[in-house]
Design a protein around this motif. Structure first.
Motif, PDB file in Angstrom:
ATOM      1  N   LEU A 108       0.866  -1.181   0.000  1.00 24.18           N
ATOM      2  CA  LEU A 108       0.000   0.000   0.000  1.00 24.18           C
ATOM      3  C   LEU A 108       0.898   1.226   0.000  1.00 24.18           C
ATOM      4  CD1 LEU A 108      -3.039   0.429   0.178  1.00 24.18           C
ATOM      5  CD2 LEU A 108      -2.779   0.768   2.610  1.00 24.18           C
ATOM      6  N   LYS A 109       0.682   2.144  -0.942  1.00 23.79           N
ATOM      7  CA  LYS A 109       1.506   3.355  -1.007  1.00 23.79           C
ATOM      8  C   LYS A 109       0.599   4.559  -0.828  1.00 23.79           C
ATOM      9  CE  LYS A 109       5.510   1.536  -2.215  1.00 23.79           C
ATOM     10  NZ  LYS A 109       6.546   1.486  -1.188  1.00 23.79           N
ATOM     11  N   ALA A 110       1.111   5.573  -0.137  1.00 30.18           N
ATOM     12  CA  ALA A 110       0.325   6.796   0.045  1.00 30.18           C
ATOM     13  C   ALA A 110       0.888   7.873  -0.878  1.00 30.18           C
ATOM     14  CB  ALA A 110       0.417   7.248   1.495  1.00 30.18           C
ATOM     15  N   HIS A 111       0.026   8.478  -1.677  1.00 27.75           N
ATOM     16  CA  HIS A 111       0.465   9.573  -2.550  1.00 27.75           C
ATOM     17  C   HIS A 111      -0.165  10.851  -2.033  1.00 27.75           C
ATOM     18  CE1 HIS A 111       2.095   6.828  -5.510  1.00 27.75           C
ATOM     19  NE2 HIS A 111       1.016   6.085  -5.306  1.00 27.75           N
ATOM     20  N   THR A 112       0.642  11.875  -1.834  1.00 27.84           N
ATOM     21  CA  THR A 112       0.053  13.123  -1.356  1.00 27.84           C
ATOM     22  C   THR A 112      -0.564  13.845  -2.537  1.00 27.84           C
ATOM     23  OG1 THR A 112       2.251  14.023  -1.567  1.00 27.84           O
ATOM     24  CG2 THR A 112       1.538  13.471   0.636  1.00 27.84           C
ATOM     25  N   GLY A 113      -1.582  14.621  -2.249  1.00 25.70           N
ATOM     26  CA  GLY A 113      -2.238  15.374  -3.321  1.00 25.70           C
ATOM     27  C   GLY A 113      -3.727  15.099  -3.305  1.00 25.70           C
ATOM     28  N   ARG A 114      -4.494  16.063  -3.789  1.00 26.35           N
ATOM     29  CA  ARG A 114      -5.948  15.912  -3.748  1.00 26.35           C
ATOM     30  C   ARG A 114      -6.402  14.951  -4.832  1.00 26.35           C
ATOM     31  NH1 ARG A 114      -8.975  19.158  -0.931  1.00 26.35           N
ATOM     32  NH2 ARG A 114      -7.989  20.800   0.286  1.00 26.35           N
ATOM     33  N   SER A 115      -7.552  14.313  -4.594  1.00 27.69           N
ATOM     34  CA  SER A 115      -8.058  13.405  -5.624  1.00 27.69           C
ATOM     35  C   SER A 115      -8.800  14.242  -6.643  1.00 27.69           C
ATOM     36  CB  SER A 115      -9.010  12.393  -4.990  1.00 27.69           C
ATOM     37  OG  SER A 115     -10.073  13.093  -4.404  1.00 27.69           O
ATOM     38  N   LEU A 147      -8.592  11.663   3.256  1.00 21.35           N
ATOM     39  CA  LEU A 147      -7.724  11.076   4.279  1.00 21.35           C
ATOM     40  C   LEU A 147      -6.512  11.980   4.421  1.00 21.35           C
ATOM     41  CD1 LEU A 147      -7.567   7.324   3.199  1.00 21.35           C
ATOM     42  CD2 LEU A 147      -8.743   8.246   5.167  1.00 21.35           C
ATOM     43  N   PHE A 148      -6.049  12.165   5.647  1.00 23.66           N
ATOM     44  CA  PHE A 148      -4.858  12.982   5.857  1.00 23.66           C
ATOM     45  C   PHE A 148      -3.718  12.121   6.346  1.00 23.66           C
ATOM     46  CE2 PHE A 148      -8.348  16.030   6.504  1.00 23.66           C
ATOM     47  CZ  PHE A 148      -8.002  16.942   5.513  1.00 23.66           C
ATOM     48  N   SER A 149      -2.482  12.567   6.074  1.00 20.67           N
ATOM     49  CA  SER A 149      -1.363  11.810   6.628  1.00 20.67           C
ATOM     50  C   SER A 149      -0.987  12.438   7.962  1.00 20.67           C
ATOM     51  CB  SER A 149      -0.189  11.849   5.676  1.00 20.67           C
ATOM     52  OG  SER A 149       0.348  13.148   5.639  1.00 20.67           O
ATOM     53  N   GLN A 176      -1.350  16.925   5.190  1.00 21.40           N
ATOM     54  CA  GLN A 176      -1.421  16.681   3.751  1.00 21.40           C
ATOM     55  C   GLN A 176      -2.478  15.643   3.461  1.00 21.40           C
ATOM     56  OE1 GLN A 176       2.734  15.665   3.064  1.00 21.40           O
ATOM     57  NE2 GLN A 176       2.775  17.263   1.520  1.00 21.40           N
ATOM     58  N   GLU A 177      -3.220  15.894   2.383  1.00 24.14           N
ATOM     59  CA  GLU A 177      -4.219  14.914   1.983  1.00 24.14           C
ATOM     60  C   GLU A 177      -3.518  13.776   1.249  1.00 24.14           C
ATOM     61  OE1 GLU A 177      -8.044  15.242  -0.702  1.00 24.14           O
ATOM     62  OE2 GLU A 177      -7.749  17.023   0.527  1.00 24.14           O
ATOM     63  N   VAL A 178      -3.955  12.526   1.476  1.00 26.22           N
ATOM     64  CA  VAL A 178      -3.284  11.424   0.785  1.00 26.22           C
ATOM     65  C   VAL A 178      -4.283  10.532   0.045  1.00 26.22           C
ATOM     66  CG1 VAL A 178      -1.234  11.214   2.224  1.00 26.22           C
ATOM     67  CG2 VAL A 178      -3.314  10.084   2.931  1.00 26.22           C
ATOM     68  N   ASN A 209      -0.349   3.227  10.269  1.00 27.89           N
ATOM     69  CA  ASN A 209      -0.671   4.417  11.061  1.00 27.89           C
ATOM     70  C   ASN A 209       0.269   5.577  10.787  1.00 27.89           C
ATOM     71  OD1 ASN A 209       1.529   3.435  12.371  1.00 27.89           O
ATOM     72  ND2 ASN A 209       0.472   2.922  14.265  1.00 27.89           N
ATOM     73  N   SER A 210       1.311   5.348   9.958  1.00 24.44           N
ATOM     74  CA  SER A 210       2.103   6.518   9.567  1.00 24.44           C
ATOM     75  C   SER A 210       1.669   7.014   8.192  1.00 24.44           C
ATOM     76  CB  SER A 210       3.592   6.174   9.553  1.00 24.44           C
ATOM     77  OG  SER A 210       3.884   5.333   8.479  1.00 24.44           O
ATOM     78  N   MET A 211       0.696   6.285   7.588  1.00 24.37           N
ATOM     79  CA  MET A 211       0.210   6.700   6.264  1.00 24.37           C
ATOM     80  C   MET A 211      -1.080   7.514   6.360  1.00 24.37           C
ATOM     81  SD  MET A 211       1.015   3.114   4.467  1.00 24.37           S
ATOM     82  CE  MET A 211       0.311   3.348   2.876  1.00 24.37           C
ATOM     83  N   ILE A 212      -1.979   7.059   7.228  1.00 20.93           N
ATOM     84  CA  ILE A 212      -3.241   7.811   7.371  1.00 20.93           C
ATOM     85  C   ILE A 212      -3.473   8.084   8.849  1.00 20.93           C
ATOM     86  CG2 ILE A 212      -4.418   7.029   5.291  1.00 20.93           C
ATOM     87  CD1 ILE A 212      -5.673   4.800   6.820  1.00 20.93           C
TER      88      ILE A 212
END
Length: 1240
Positions: free
Chosen positions: A387-394, A405-407, A449-451, A429-432
């Motif tokens: 599972l990867k978290a990408h920052t930025g709005r959808s 979701l926020f990081s 940051q939104e992820v 828990n460090s992603m969201i």
């Protein structure tokens, strides 16, 4: 006997293939970071980070149905080290506990002979970490000691047990999923079997239960599929047995407790997941699939966040995260407030192509970080998704209505430094960040940051295809090819492809699609090319299509060796290549053989029609290569003379080498000098023919009449002066050609299918294959060396055999595996440390116990230098070179991100402790440091604001983003815990559907102090209910309670009488009404309701009173009959009793944890070094110094000793005896302090 050398070091190993249906549930991902997977009767150990199989365990006789890694929920030291322990259960009811590194069995357990239904290690108690609970069909649960194999107790139940689940918050609760419903056991203990039969509840299948809905107004639109499902599952759990038509199908696939919040359970159905609140026995959330959606097969709830990993029937993994119950959009329209727990789909991975033989079996997720999932497919593939978290709005779908979701803004439990390095995808828990609960203000979005979450396929392991196989090892190692030799094994498969494996690593080297039908046989013609043949199924005239392909491995080029031939002819029986790889014989069924020249690809001779039918054939190892070499040299000189005369004389010296090479290639093509080779074959009467081939001339030689004692000859092998014949009746005939002797041996094992000599000069071992197994013979002594037989010592049939080195054989078997075995042919697991892995694997558990602890100490703290190093050779560490090398290998195998974070000077001590416990998969360390780091920072903040009141209570409210996750339950801060409980009661209130539910809600509201809401519920009781009068009076009582003295004392008297007469709950309620909750807690504790008392203290009392109650609870947990000291330490941490925690850790001999914890307390200023605390501080530091000394880390030991007062000085002297006193740097305490500061 001439000694011969073992030609290359190859580990014994098993290449595995497709899974059996019984292996479906046999997979587990342990805290140790490895995946165990059952494959037929073997167990594979897979490293998910590098996608390598690092061990195969073989001892089970039947299919493995369950595997479970032991949990790491204990403190690790030399007496309880980091070790890989695995329990596995098979279809015949046998359980084996393995020591995975050495591949040996600790103990074997057998109770009944039916397949084990479920297995689990008991991890939530301090008594012993060897306890293993198993479900033996049909209805027994047995507790075993997994170290000795002794049975502790056994208990039977009325129904067949399918599986069980432990309550992660309370070790005495477990739930059994039975064929009829669920049995809740509340008195589970390891010391004796549960006394009661448990509380049975029946599951009315969600489709059958009537819809308990209010009649919809006529104008309302009809509800959609998902909405309908919700209405249906209003009532689900009933205590009475439902009617027959209601339980036509109890299709509940799985039950498990939610580890993210207490008293919640999940039930999985093919089309929906139900979330139950166990206090109400009521559905509070549903994840339903639309009509066109793909059904679920499995779900894994996460602990770090309220999220679910779901596996669907098409192999798609989806991640659903619980929606926050407080969000701004909903507040605008109060009607729209969420009436239940909603799990939003946040991410999904690609599906696989499902066919009859390929279907997804199981998914496992990494228990340490919960951000990686592995999918097991029935064809033996393992797909690893991260599972990867990408920052930025959808941008994709703004109308979906999902809140973003926020990081989180912290890393490893502490706020991020301004230029601190971090690993975003370290764990879930460090992603969201946390799901918000009702009444909680969302954090300011400025610093968050939104992820978006995405699944990424990071690696893939594939197994062998379905059997049958034809296998052939490449030509053996010789002194000439030693520099570029690779031990390659070619395996032809039933779908026409050829897989080439490199046996040093056991990895697939190449997969080549060569044929269109089943490969029947292979022969290598050089180290990098082979011939393979395949025959299609015969038509009605018995004719087939023969394919004979020549394959060049480096380029992958294939060409049809026989050109246009091959359509509609009789099938090829076998192909044989001569020893010098010059000639090829192709033998057909009922058709004369063909003789080919391999180097030119030309047909030398097609035998005449009257040529005898061949039953067996072998090339002779003798040839005239030496005389051939002389001829070649003569030819070469002649050609060189020819060529030189053309060229100028002056340049001879410079180009003589190239000329010779040139000449050699010409001589080989133009003059085609061929060595003379022979082959022998037998006909149907057993007569032996001898034929010589030289160039393109074929001569018929001597004929030897048949031996009367032999039946029809099936195969021949020839090496040196020994020729061996095998027949269809199981006789072996050994010919000594020099002494002209023959000797027949009946083996009584039926048809001799194949015989092969081992490679290596003077090695006269022979491998024989029968229909039911194989044997190794020594042809010099003419005696059997070893044997294996189907049904006797193995449970698979052998399909093909070959030698892979001079002392190891390779067998293909019908369970889809290819095994490399020692000559003794005992299938055995190998030692992991002897293995030659292509990629280094990070797994401290593979090291020796001492080395693993040294590695941990080395990573935790390096206070002897200003910078952090990842090179163990740079520290003063006295240990054997091999062990140092192994530790260094582990350090090197860490990812670059991890190395840079560990070397980052900004990383604080607490963050480092947390990170290392994650790296080691150390459950007990991780839990301790998570709670410790949270409360140390919290109390340090409060300390700095110096608003700490006399009671030592937390009057300062910490910022809302920074609270412990609710999965820590009673360890969370009171304010947050209160909010979450209120939130839960609101949900229960919306969901209640019967008088019982309403009553429970009212009781909870009274305890929480929500009197107005409770009165409303009490007044809802209908007049025909027997408790109508009682509830009405209670409502009056609640509204009229005044703080006047007499009424208070009356109520208190009544409450104490009630409690004395066994009405504990009612008495406690009355005490809460008059704000005597502290007394209520005391009564609850007196009557042994410790958890309830702690809950009440958290939700009703001020911090001073509640910490009294919790301290009493901690004392109770430490008492010898309860023995849950680790839990007591957590409770004390949450109260800020840091000195007591340090003391307990030190008394429990948790030396490294104690020293590092005290160090952190001093650093955060929540403990002061004064006369009272110095004794503890010095003792802890001294013991840690001794521990480091015993591990061989001298500089670390010296540093801690220098801070441990007078006893420390003595240790310093011992450390540096005979080295001219103590080094300067260590004596200079101020320097040391500075050094410590800079490493933090």
């Amino acid at each position: 006997m001439i000694p011969y050398t073992v030609n290359i070091k190859l580990a014994a190993r098993t290449l595995t293939g497709t899974l059996n249906l019984q292996n479906k549930t046999a997979v587990d991902w342990g805290w140790q970071g490895l995946i165990a997977q059952g494959c037929h009767s073997s167990i594979l150990i897979i490293d998910p980070k590098t996608a390598q199989t690092i061990q195969v365990l073989e001892r089970h006789k039947t299919n493995v149905v369950k595997v479970k890694w032991s949990r790491e929920n204990y403190y690790h030291n030399l007496s309880s080290p980091y070790c890989l322990r695995l329990a596995s259960g098979d279809a015949s009811g046998k359980i084996i506990v393995w020591d995975v590194v050495s591949g040996t069995a600790h103990c074997e357990i057998q109770e009944h002979s039916k397949p084990i239904q479920d297995l689990e290690w008991l991890w939530n108690q301090d008594a012993s970490r060897d306890l293993l609970l198993a479900v033996h069909p049909p209805n027994y649960i047995v507790l075993w000691n997994g170290d000795t194999g002794t049975k502790l107790w056994k208990k039977s139940y009325a129904e067949n047990i399918l599986s069980f689940s432990f309550d992660p918050f309370d070790p005495s609760n477990m739930a059994l999923l039975t064929s009829e419903g669920i049995v809740f056991v509340t008195d589970f203990s390891y010391s004796k079997p549960p006394s009661s039969a448990g509380k049975k509840v029946y599951i009315a299948s969600p489709h059958a239960s009537p819809a308990h809905t209010k009649p919809a107004p006529a104008a309302a639109p009809a509800p959609t599929g998902a909405k309908k499902a919700l209405n249906k599952v209003k009532v689900l759990i009933t205590n009475e047995k439902p009617t027959a038509e209601a339980v036509t199908l109890n299709d509940c696939l799985q039950l498990s407790y939610l580890p993210s919040k207490r008293n919640h359970m999940l039930l999985l159905y093919p089309r929906e997941i139900l979330i139950l609140d166990l206090e109400l026995s009521q559905t509070v959330g549903v994840v339903a699939i639309e009509r066109s959606g793909v059904p679920f097969t499995q779900v894994i709830p996460c602990a770090q966040r309220d999220a679910l990993y779901c596996l669907h029937e098409n192999g798609c993994i989806t991640l659903r995260v619980c929606r926050s119950t407080s969000s701004q959009e909903e507040a605008a329209d109060p009607e729209q407030i969420v009436q239940e727990l909603v799990y939003d789909l946040r991410s999904q991975c690609d599906a696989i192509r499902v066919t009859k033989t390929v279907r997804p079996y199981r998914m496992v997720i990494c228990p340490v970080n919960e951000n990686k999932a592995a999918l097991m497919v029935s064809d033996g593939r393992v797909m690893l998704w991260e599972l990867k978290a990408h920052t930025g709005r959808s941008v994709a779908n703004p109308s979906s209505g999902l809140s973003p979701l926020f990081s989180p803004v912290s890393f490893c439990g502490a706020p991020l430094g301004p230029n601190q390095k971090r690993i975003q995808d370290l764990s879930l828990n460090s992603m969201i960040s946390q799901t918000l609960i009702g009444g909680e203000a969302p954090p300011p979005s400025s610093n968050q940051q939104e992820v978006q979450l995405k699944f990424l396929l990071t690696s893939l392991l594939s197994g062998l295809p379905l059997p049958p196989f034809a296998i052939r090892m490449c030509p053996p190692l010789t002194t000439k090819n030693i520099n570029h030799y690779q031990p390659l094994l070619a395996a032809g498969t039933s779908n026409g492809s050829v897989l080439v494996y490199n046996l040093t690593s056991g990895l697939l080297h190449k997969e080549l699609s060569v044929h269109s039908c089943e490969v029947r046989g292979l022969e290598w013609v050089s180290l990098t090319s082979f011939l393979s043949f395949a025959t299609s199924s015969p038509n009605n005239m018995g004719l087939v299509r023969n394919e004979l392909q020549h394959v060049d491995l480096p380029t992958g080029r294939c060409f049809a060796f026989r050109g246009e031939r091959g359509n509609d002819e009789l099938p090829i029986e076998m192909i044989k290549v001569s020893h010098l790889k010059q000639y090829l014989v192709v033998v057909f069924r009922d058709k004369p053989l063909e003789l080919w020249d391999i180097r030119t690809g030309t047909l030398l001779r097609e035998m005449a029609k009257n040529f005898p039918t061949v039953t067996a054939l072998e090339w002779s190892p003798s040839h005239n290569l030496k005389s051939l070499k002389k001829k070649q040299i003569a030819a070469r000189e002649a050609m060189a003379r020819q060529t030189v005369s053309d060229a100028e004389q002056s340049s001879v010296e410079s180009s003589v080498i190239s000329l010779l090479q040139d000449a050699e290639s010409k001589s080989e093509t133009s003059q085609a000098i061929s060595a003379r080779e022979h082959f022998v074959f037998t006909d149907t009467d057993g007569q032996v023919y001898h034929i010589t081939v030289e160039g393109n001339t074929v001569k018929d030689g001597a004929r030897i009449p048949p031996d009367g004692s032999m039946g029809s000859i099936a195969c021949i092998a020839w090496k040196g002066d020994t020729l061996v014949l095998g027949d269809v009746d199981g006789n072996l005939n050994f010919w000594d050609l020099k002494a002209r002797l023959s000797r027949g041996i009946p083996t009584h094992r039926g048809w001799v299918k194949k015989i092969r000599f081992a490679p290596g000069k003077g090695n006269q071992k022979l491998l024989v294959m029968y229909a039911d197994g194989a044997e190794v013979w020594d042809t010099k002594e003419v005696q059997m060396v070893s044997s294996m037989r189907f049904g006797r010592n193995v449970n698979y049939r052998i399909l093909d055999i070959d030698w892979c080195t001079s002392d190891k054989v390779v067998l293909a078997s019908d369970d889809g595996c290819i095994r490399v075995l020692e000559m003794a042919m005992k299938s055995a697991s190998y030692r992991m440390d002897e293995q030659d892995l292509t990629d280094p694997v990070w797994c401290p558990y593979l090291l020796l116990p001492r080395a693993a602890l040294t590695l941990k100490a080395f990573l935790l703290l390096q206070p002897w230098s200003g910078t952090f190093t990842m090179d163990i050779t740079q520290v003063d560490y006295s240990e054997k070179v091999e062990i140092k090398g192994l530790i260094q290998e582990q350090l090197n195998s860490l990812s670059n991100d991890m190395k840079s974070v560990l070397q980052d000077p900004e990383l604080s001590l607490l963050q480092r402790c947390l990170l290392i416990s994650r790296l080691f998969g150390d459950e007990s360390d991780l839990n301790f440091w998570t709670v410790a780091s949270h409360y140390l920072q919290l109390f340090a903040q409060a300390h700095q604001l110096s608003v700490i009141t006399e009671g030592g209570s937390e009057e300062t409210q910490p910022s809302s983003q920074n609270h412990l996750d609710i999965c820590h339950d009673i360890l969370c801060e009171s304010s947050y815990f209160q909010k979450s409980q209120l939130d839960r009661v609101h949900l229960q209130e919306v969901k209640r559907s019967s008088y019982e539910h309403t009553k429970k809600c009212a009781d909870q509201l009274l305890l929480l102090g929500q009197t107005d809401r409770a009165v409303q519920l009490l007044l809802e009781t209908s007049a025909d209910n027997p408790s109508y009068y009682c509830d009405s009076l209670k409502a009056c009582l609640v509204t009229t309670i005044t703080s006047s003295g007499p009424s208070q004392s009356t109520i208190k008297l009544v409450a104490t009488n009630m409690i004395a007469n066994g009405k504990l709950a009612e008495g406690v309620q009355l005490l809460c009404l008059i704000d005597k909750a502290a007394d209520a807690c005391r009564y609850l504790q007196t009557y042994g309701e410790w958890n309830r008392a702690a809950w009440l203290a958290k939700v009703r009392l001020n911090s001073a009173e509640s910490s009294d109650v919790l301290k009493r609870w901690a004392e109770h947990l430490c008492s010898p009959q309860v023995n849950q000291k680790s839990k007591a330490i957590m409770v004390l941490l949450s109260l800020g009793c840091f000195y007591k925690v340090g003391e307990m850790l030190h008394n429990m001999r948790y030396f490294d944890r104690a020293a590092l914890f005290i160090e952190a307390c001093l650093k955060y200023g929540v403990m002061e070094a004064n006369d009272s605390s110095n004794k503890l501080i010095e003792a802890a530091f001294l013991d840690y110094a001794r521990l480091l000394r015993s591990l061989g880390l001298r500089e670390g030991a010296a540093l801690w000793a220098s801070r441990a007062g007078s006893a420390g000085e003595q240790l310093m002297e011992e450390l540096f005896q005979g080295e001219g006193g103590v080094p300067e740097a260590v004596l200079d305490e101020d320097k040391v302090e500075v050094g410590l500061e800079s490493t933090e």
